[in-house]
Scaffold this motif. Structure first.
Motif, PDB file in Angstrom:
ATOM      1  N   SER A 154       0.841  -1.196   0.000  1.00 58.04           N
ATOM      2  CA  SER A 154       0.000   0.000   0.000  1.00 58.04           C
ATOM      3  C   SER A 154       0.874   1.244   0.000  1.00 58.04           C
ATOM      4  O   SER A 154       1.886   1.291   0.717  1.00 58.04           O
ATOM      5  N   LEU A 155       0.482   2.233  -0.772  1.00 56.67           N
ATOM      6  CA  LEU A 155       1.134   3.537  -0.657  1.00 56.67           C
ATOM      7  C   LEU A 155       0.931   4.032   0.768  1.00 56.67           C
ATOM      8  O   LEU A 155      -0.060   3.678   1.425  1.00 56.67           O
TER       9      LEU A 155
ATOM     10  N   GLY B 157       5.804   7.186  11.097  1.00 57.69           N
ATOM     11  CA  GLY B 157       6.378   8.512  11.340  1.00 57.69           C
ATOM     12  C   GLY B 157       5.367   9.627  11.120  1.00 57.69           C
ATOM     13  O   GLY B 157       5.193  10.507  11.971  1.00 57.69           O
ATOM     14  N   TYR B 158       4.684   9.587   9.978  1.00 54.65           N
ATOM     15  CA  TYR B 158       3.679  10.623   9.695  1.00 54.65           C
ATOM     16  C   TYR B 158       2.622  10.628  10.800  1.00 54.65           C
ATOM     17  O   TYR B 158       2.230  11.678  11.317  1.00 54.65           O
ATOM     18  N   GLY B 159       2.168   9.425  11.173  1.00 46.18           N
ATOM     19  CA  GLY B 159       1.102   9.317  12.175  1.00 46.18           C
ATOM     20  C   GLY B 159       1.527   9.897  13.511  1.00 46.18           C
ATOM     21  O   GLY B 159       0.740  10.567  14.198  1.00 46.18           O
ATOM     22  N   ALA B 160       2.785   9.645  13.896  1.00 46.63           N
ATOM     23  CA  ALA B 160       3.268  10.163  15.186  1.00 46.63           C
ATOM     24  C   ALA B 160       3.267  11.698  15.181  1.00 46.63           C
ATOM     25  O   ALA B 160       2.932  12.340  16.180  1.00 46.63           O
ATOM     26  N   VAL B 161       3.619  12.266  14.031  1.00 43.68           N
ATOM     27  CA  VAL B 161       3.616  13.741  13.947  1.00 43.68           C
ATOM     28  C   VAL B 161       2.175  14.271  13.979  1.00 43.68           C
ATOM     29  O   VAL B 161       1.897  15.287  14.623  1.00 43.68           O
ATOM     30  N   TYR B 162       1.262  13.568  13.325  1.00 44.02           N
ATOM     31  CA  TYR B 162      -0.156  13.997  13.402  1.00 44.02           C
ATOM     32  C   TYR B 162      -0.626  13.992  14.854  1.00 44.02           C
ATOM     33  O   TYR B 162      -1.378  14.870  15.282  1.00 44.02           O
TER      34      TYR B 162
ATOM     35  N   VAL C 198       0.503   0.428  12.085  1.00 46.67           N
ATOM     36  CA  VAL C 198      -0.346  -0.771  12.012  1.00 46.67           C
ATOM     37  C   VAL C 198      -1.712  -0.427  11.414  1.00 46.67           C
ATOM     38  O   VAL C 198      -2.318  -1.252  10.726  1.00 46.67           O
ATOM     39  N   ALA C 199      -2.187   0.799  11.643  1.00 47.55           N
ATOM     40  CA  ALA C 199      -3.475   1.189  11.047  1.00 47.55           C
ATOM     41  C   ALA C 199      -3.370   1.146   9.522  1.00 47.55           C
ATOM     42  O   ALA C 199      -4.282   0.659   8.829  1.00 47.55           O
ATOM     43  N   THR C 200      -2.227   1.607   8.996  1.00 46.71           N
ATOM     44  CA  THR C 200      -2.062   1.594   7.541  1.00 46.71           C
ATOM     45  C   THR C 200      -1.819   0.165   7.043  1.00 46.71           C
ATOM     46  O   THR C 200      -2.165  -0.171   5.905  1.00 46.71           O
ATOM     47  N   SER C 201      -1.251  -0.683   7.901  1.00 49.80           N
ATOM     48  CA  SER C 201      -1.172  -2.108   7.559  1.00 49.80           C
ATOM     49  C   SER C 201      -2.580  -2.678   7.390  1.00 49.80           C
ATOM     50  O   SER C 201      -2.828  -3.475   6.487  1.00 49.80           O
ATOM     51  N   ALA C 202      -3.494  -2.271   8.268  1.00 49.83           N
ATOM     52  CA  ALA C 202      -4.879  -2.746   8.143  1.00 49.83           C
ATOM     53  C   ALA C 202      -5.506  -2.183   6.859  1.00 49.83           C
ATOM     54  O   ALA C 202      -6.304  -2.862   6.209  1.00 49.83           O
ATOM     55  N   LEU C 203      -5.119  -0.972   6.471  1.00 47.24           N
ATOM     56  CA  LEU C 203      -5.610  -0.421   5.195  1.00 47.24           C
ATOM     57  C   LEU C 203      -5.040  -1.239   4.025  1.00 47.24           C
ATOM     58  O   LEU C 203      -5.711  -1.457   3.010  1.00 47.24           O
ATOM     59  N   GLU C 204      -3.780  -1.676   4.176  1.00 47.84           N
ATOM     60  CA  GLU C 204      -3.175  -2.540   3.144  1.00 47.84           C
ATOM     61  C   GLU C 204      -3.966  -3.849   3.042  1.00 47.84           C
ATOM     62  O   GLU C 204      -4.256  -4.321   1.929  1.00 47.84           O
ATOM     63  N   MET C 205      -4.359  -4.411   4.180  1.00 50.45           N
ATOM     64  CA  MET C 205      -5.154  -5.659   4.171  1.00 50.45           C
ATOM     65  C   MET C 205      -6.506  -5.422   3.482  1.00 50.45           C
ATOM     66  O   MET C 205      -6.988  -6.282   2.738  1.00 50.45           O
TER      67      MET C 205
ATOM     68  N   THR D  85      -5.017   7.566   0.796  1.00 50.54           N
ATOM     69  CA  THR D  85      -4.561   6.739   1.914  1.00 50.54           C
ATOM     70  C   THR D  85      -4.029   7.616   3.045  1.00 50.54           C
ATOM     71  O   THR D  85      -4.273   7.360   4.226  1.00 50.54           O
ATOM     72  N   GLU D  86      -3.318   8.685   2.669  1.00 48.52           N
ATOM     73  CA  GLU D  86      -2.775   9.566   3.708  1.00 48.52           C
ATOM     74  C   GLU D  86      -3.909  10.266   4.469  1.00 48.52           C
ATOM     75  O   GLU D  86      -3.828  10.466   5.684  1.00 48.52           O
ATOM     76  N   ARG D  87      -4.978  10.621   3.733  1.00 49.41           N
ATOM     77  CA  ARG D  87      -6.116  11.262   4.405  1.00 49.41           C
ATOM     78  C   ARG D  87      -6.745  10.301   5.417  1.00 49.41           C
ATOM     79  O   ARG D  87      -7.104  10.677   6.526  1.00 49.41           O
ATOM     80  N   LYS D  88      -6.832   9.037   5.030  1.00 43.90           N
ATOM     81  CA  LYS D  88      -7.378   8.028   5.966  1.00 43.90           C
ATOM     82  C   LYS D  88      -6.492   7.919   7.209  1.00 43.90           C
ATOM     83  O   LYS D  88      -6.980   7.840   8.336  1.00 43.90           O
ATOM     84  N   LEU D  89      -5.169   7.894   6.978  1.00 49.89           N
ATOM     85  CA  LEU D  89      -4.233   7.816   8.111  1.00 49.89           C
ATOM     86  C   LEU D  89      -4.418   9.026   9.034  1.00 49.89           C
ATOM     87  O   LEU D  89      -4.486   8.886  10.266  1.00 49.89           O
ATOM     88  N   ASP D  90      -4.519  10.192   8.444  1.00 52.57           N
ATOM     89  CA  ASP D  90      -4.698  11.418   9.232  1.00 52.57           C
ATOM     90  C   ASP D  90      -5.994  11.326  10.056  1.00 52.57           C
ATOM     91  O   ASP D  90      -6.010  11.613  11.264  1.00 52.57           O
TER      92      ASP D  90
END
Ligand code: NDP
Length: 449
Positions: A207-208, A215-220, A378-385, A399-404
């Motif tokens: 997944s992109l 890292g991005y998530g921690a900064v958010y 891990v949240a983005t891993s679940a998005l990959e799944m 995908t980045e918007r979902k992570l945010d």
């Protein structure tokens, strides 16, 4: 009442120590969670009757296996492999693999325990697990890494599956290792089962944004903590420990949000660059050429390299530990606070010792514990799944918007839970209480299993 309850929880903790001797990191992770659960048992007495705390402290399954492999000279080496399948009440076991010489059962169990609660916070259907080996990938050739990964997967594959157990990367396990692991799984099972591993390459089911996600998530998360305090990341001086996957993309997002990163590190030493870290250079040195961070100063004469230096002595307003467990002790935490640090966002798992956590909480700075702050990976891993299951691939922006959104929600719900339980601003308690309730509420209806 409170005293009796505390004694009961203390007795459970003593039992955990007795049943798991010599596993200091696991004891530390359990203690931190148990200390915050008193008010939960008052509100939900059924959790005590059902012995949920005792059950979550005992992994559902622990696998330890031999990993023999041959180096380029033909010499035989024997490593030890681990997979601890902690809890599958919410979904299949999910959690990374760590390859580092310090790995032993206690490290994998602390990581698996943390993972269970972190995964619950994401709101995605994933349980908790973790694995790895005491294999040291440093200095090994690509062929040696491949032979090790193939041997490791030759045993592990029988325990995995998209509905059973889904590993990903962690320290020492990145895109290269996951490629070899997936290749061997595919070969042994004769199945192209994309959903069995996450963190895969983009050309073969990945997944992109997964690479950037922790890292991005921690900064958010830090952005959200500062928003509550009517402050922002913009214009702040930051220090990020490590220079691996999490550290690199923490630095990238900090820079994108207008902050200046003045220091990073690896296990040999620290780089201080007052003008701001040159991230393209760090990426080239670490991701492409697999060199040491000390080489940075050959390209920037105004930067400083301190071998064995302590990165927490570099003054900053935002500190983001992104290397390993227990890297900030009580003294380091006091130094950070004294030097004007207003926010700490943990990209790494359990990077702050209990003494350090107390310093941050007492100083009432914005302190985001790893369990909540680094859940973006891990949240983005679940998005990959999800993408694998629907045979779809989403754009980077989507995908980045979902992570945010996920990180913003984790922040809001942990913050609200802390308020509700009378410990306003304490994200440690907020994250522990909220995630424990989610896990317990999934376990009770499933019966005594
Ligand atoms: P990497 O292997 O990519 O990078 C690890 C970095 O930390 C390297 O710079 C390494 O230096 C340094 N480091 C590792 N061990 C030590 C040590 N004992 N002492 C000092 N420095 C050390 O790993 P990640 O970036 O993936 O992981 C970093 C942290 O983030 C870990 O705590 C991990 O559990 C956590 N994490 C990772 C997630 C992910 O998606 N990858 C998700 C959530 C948490 P050197 O090269 O010298 O060893």
């Amino acid at each position: 009442m409170a005293v009796v309850l505390e004694e009961k929880i203390e007795a459970i903790y003593r039992q955990v120590i007795a049943r798991n001797p010599g596993e200091g990191e696991f004891h530390q992770a359990v203690k931190e969670v148990l200390e915050t659960l008193g008010p939960v048992l008052v509100k939900y007495p059924e959790f005590a009757h059902q012995k949920i705390i005792q059950r979550v402290c005992e992994p559902e399954r622990q696998i330890i296996f031999r990993v023999p492999w041959q180096d380029d000279k033909g010499e035989v080496h024997i490593n030890r492999g681990f997979r601890v399948e902690f809890n599958s009440a919410i979904g299949p076991y999910k959690g990374g693999l760590r390859f580092h010489p310090s790995v032993y059962l206690g490290i994998i169990k602390f990581l698996g325990f943390e993972q269970l609660f972190k995964n619950a916070l994401t709101g995605m259907p994933i349980g908790g697990g973790k694995g790895g080996s005491d294999f040291d990938p440093k200095g090994k050739s690509d062929n040696e890494i491949m032979r090790f990964c193939q041997s490791f997967m030759t045993e592990l594959y029988r325990h995995l599956g998209e509905y059973t157990d889904v590993p990903a990367g962690d320290i020492g396990v990145g895109g290269r290792e996951l490629g070899f692991l997936f290749g061997q799984y595919k070969r042994i099972t004769n199945r192209y089962e994309s959903g069995v591993l996450t963190g895969k390459g983009i050309g073969w089911g990945g997944s992109l944004v997964r690479k950037e996600a922790t890292g991005y998530g921690a900064v958010y998360f830090v952005r959200e903590m500062l928003k509550v305090r009517k402050n922002s990341v913009e214009g702040k001086n930051c220090v990020v420990s490590g220079s691996g996957n999490v550290a690199i993309y923490t630095m990238e997002k900090l820079q994108q949000l207008g902050a200046k990163v003045v220091a990073c590190s690896d296990s040999n030493g620290i780089i201080v660059h007052e003008k701001g870290i040159d991230l393209d250079l760090v990426k080239r040195l670490k991701e492409v050429e697999r060199r040491r961070i000390g080489d940075y100063v050959s390209y920037h004469k105004d930067a400083k390299y301190v071998q064995g230096g302590n990165i927490w002595e570099v003054p900053c307003q935002i500190a983001m530990p992104s290397a390993t467990q227990n890297e900030i002790n009580g003294k380091d935490a006091a130094t950070l606070v004294k030097n004007g640090c207003i926010a700490v966002g943990e990209g790494a798992n359990m990077p702050t010792t209990p003494e350090g956590v107390k310093v941050f909480l007492d100083a009432k700075i914005a302190y985001g514990p790893g369990k909540a702050a680094n859940a973006g990976g891990v949240a983005t891993s679940a998005l990959e799944m999800q993408q694998n299951a629907s045979r779809d691939s989403w754009t980077f922006e989507f995908t980045e918007r979902k992570l945010d959104d996920i990180m913003t929600r984790i922040h809001a719900t942990t913050y609200e839970t802390a308020e509700e339980f009378g410990v306003s601003g304490n994200y440690v308690a907020g994250a522990n209480v909220l995630s424990f309730i989610k896990v317990a509420q999934a376990m009770v209806p499933l019966g005594l299993i």
